[in-house]
Design an enzyme around this catalytic site. Structure first.
Site, PDB file in Angstrom:
ATOM      1  CG  HIS A  36       6.602 -24.019  24.433  1.00  0.00           C
ATOM      2  ND1 HIS A  36       5.549 -23.145  24.234  1.00  0.00           N
ATOM      3  CD2 HIS A  36       6.269 -24.740  25.540  1.00  0.00           C
ATOM      4  CE1 HIS A  36       4.629 -23.335  25.177  1.00  0.00           C
ATOM      5  NE2 HIS A  36       5.036 -24.301  25.979  1.00  0.00           N
ATOM      6  CG  ASP A  78       0.847 -28.003  26.651  1.00  0.00           C
ATOM      7  OD1 ASP A  78       1.471 -28.988  27.065  1.00  0.00           O
ATOM      8  OD2 ASP A  78       0.981 -26.853  27.152  1.00  0.00           O
ATOM      9  CG  HIS A  84       1.982 -23.623  28.745  1.00  0.00           C
ATOM     10  ND1 HIS A  84       2.108 -24.853  29.363  1.00  0.00           N
ATOM     11  CD2 HIS A  84       2.069 -22.685  29.720  1.00  0.00           C
ATOM     12  CE1 HIS A  84       2.280 -24.666  30.677  1.00  0.00           C
ATOM     13  NE2 HIS A  84       2.261 -23.364  30.916  1.00  0.00           N
TER      14      HIS A  84
HETATM   15  C1  SP5 Z   1       5.519 -28.067  27.247  1.00  0.00           C
HETATM   16  C2  SP5 Z   1       5.089 -27.115  28.307  1.00  0.00           C
HETATM   17  O1  SP5 Z   1       4.060 -27.322  28.937  1.00  0.00           O
HETATM   18  N1  SP5 Z   1       5.893 -26.091  28.576  1.00  0.00           N
HETATM   19  C3  SP5 Z   1       5.549 -25.145  29.564  1.00  0.00           C
HETATM   20  C4  SP5 Z   1       6.637 -24.179  29.835  1.00  0.00           C
HETATM   21  C5  SP5 Z   1       6.252 -23.195  30.900  1.00  0.00           C
HETATM   22  N2  SP5 Z   1       7.369 -22.531  31.405  1.00  0.00           N
HETATM   23  C6  SP5 Z   1       7.227 -21.413  32.265  1.00  0.00           C
HETATM   24  C7  SP5 Z   1       6.021 -21.490  33.134  1.00  0.00           C
HETATM   25  C8  SP5 Z   1       6.038 -20.453  34.209  1.00  0.00           C
HETATM   26  C9  SP5 Z   1       4.900 -20.757  35.137  1.00  0.00           C
HETATM   27  N3  SP5 Z   1       4.954 -20.015  36.333  1.00  0.00           N
HETATM   28  C10 SP5 Z   1       3.867 -20.460  37.164  1.00  0.00           C
HETATM   29  C11 SP5 Z   1       4.060 -20.161  38.585  1.00  0.00           C
HETATM   30  C12 SP5 Z   1       3.228 -21.081  39.393  1.00  0.00           C
HETATM   31  N4  SP5 Z   1       3.448 -20.928  40.789  1.00  0.00           N
HETATM   32 ZN    ZN Z   2       2.180 -26.798  28.647  1.00  0.00          ZN
END
Ligand code: SP5
Ligand code: ZN
Length: 338
Positions: free
Chosen positions: A155, A191, A193
């Site tokens: 990211h 990944d 994301h």
């Molecule tokens: C490297 C990597 O996998 N980074 C991921 C960053 C995600 N950050 C924010 C995710 C917000 C997820 N909210 C989910 C709620 C679940 N209860």
């Molecule tokens: Zn991720």
């Protein structure tokens, strides 16, 4: 699998992140590494390649910021981890921002990426881990290597952190592989994301192909990037491939997307592959919503290995600690089976 890891990477240990409007324990915890090390056995300590390979991808002002941010935070009388709250993304002009809160907004894009006392050093060594794995392939004749990077990197862009990422380990090695004449280089990001930082770094670059399979950003972080119509720009037009998939995705549809990504990488004529591996596609990951099983991680590895390219795997996300070691080792076993 030849694996690199430095204990200095554990110096990055933020306590909490902002999630759904509340504090939660920092998901990208140091325990992740314990789970992986217990499952994979021996690792090698990385060499130090200095800052130059990082600066080939990242902005020097951004490095200075990361290096001084936590101290700057403490100097303001704050305690704990540095976290921003002001993100001036539209119509901002080039100002000489000195206030730490302004800098956190300038050099970051979310409030889930705290800067703790050891963040710079840990991230620096995470990048050295990736560079050492590259050197094992480029200079020592290995076919593949695994960089147990932490914090993750995909990211992070040229001049910003985000999504638990500070230095873009995959981009740093992809760029160095290309500069060493190992290219054309492809980065495959699996990944959960979208790897928005990696995409951004190579978006106008036709020499590095970027393919990503991830949760549809309509529903999931990072929302603003990873849509299927993002295909690269200028020289890079056509060298970005985004394959968003819906929540609940299992192997049967994942496999189809993976096949498309691998075919595109072949068509591009890649001679070197960097794979950004996240285990957060696993069923039951606490912050993600795909439903891959541990055996599917092996299948991903085997499908990638069938490309028969020199391959450097870089660790990204994966937050189900109890299953993380097994998932990573299944993926590596798949890679080795090819
Ligand atoms: C490297 C990597 O996998 N980074 C991921 C960053 C995600 N950050 C924010 C995710 C917000 C997820 N909210 C989910 C709620 C679940 N209860
Ligand atoms: Zn991720």
């Amino acid at each position: 699998m030849l694996t690199y890891y430095s204990e200095k990477q554990a110096l990055h240990a933020p306590l909490r992140e902002l999630n759904n409007g509340e504090w939660m324990d920092f998901a990208e915890s140091t325990d992740r590494i314990g789970s992986i090390l217990a499952a994979i056995g021996d690792v090698k300590t990385p060499d130090d390649y200095g800052e130059a390979p990082l600066l080939a991808v990242h902005d020097p002002d951004y490095l200075s910021f990361l290096n001084s941010a936590h101290q700057n935070w403490l100097t303001q009388g704050r305690t704990g981890d540095a976290i921003g709250y002001t993100y001036p993304v539209r119509r901002r002009r080039k100002l000489d921002i000195q206030r730490i809160d302004g800098q956190l907004g300038l050099y970051g894009f979310d409030a889930a990426t705290p800067i703790a006392s050891g963040t710079f050093e840990a991230s620096y060594w995470g990048a050295q881990t990736a560079l050492s794995a590259l050197d094992a392939i480029a200079s020592d004749g290995e076919d593949m290597a695994f960089a147990l990077c932490r914090p993750p990197g995909h990211h992070a862009g040229r001049d910003y952190c985000g999504g638990y990422c500070y230095f873009n380990n995959a981009a740093i090695v992809a760029n160095r592989a290309r500069q060493s004449g190992l290219g054309p280089v492809a980065v495959l990001d699996v990944d959960y994301h979208h790897g928005n930082g990696t995409q951004d770094i190579f978006y106008q670059d036709g020499e590095v192909f970027f393919a990503s399979i991830h949760a549809d950003p309509v529903m999931d972080y990072p929302y603003f990037w990873g849509h299927a119509d993002e295909k690269g720009e200028n020289e890079g037009e056509g060298a970005t491939l985004n394959l968003p998939l819906p929540r609940g995705t299992t192997w049967s549809s994942y496999e189809v997307a993976l096949g498309r990504a691998l075919e595109a990488i072949s068509t591009f004529g890649a001679r070197f592959l960097v794979i950004s591996y996240g285990a957060d596609t696993f069923d039951g990951d606490p912050i993600s919503h795909f439903a891959l099983q541990t055996e599917d991680m092996q299948r991903i590895g085997a499908a990638v290995a069938a490309l028969n390219l020199p391959t450097l795997a870089v660790m990204e996300g994966g937050y189900k600690i109890e299953a993380l070691g097994d998932n990573v080792s299944a993926f590596l076993a798949g890679l080795e089976s090819g």
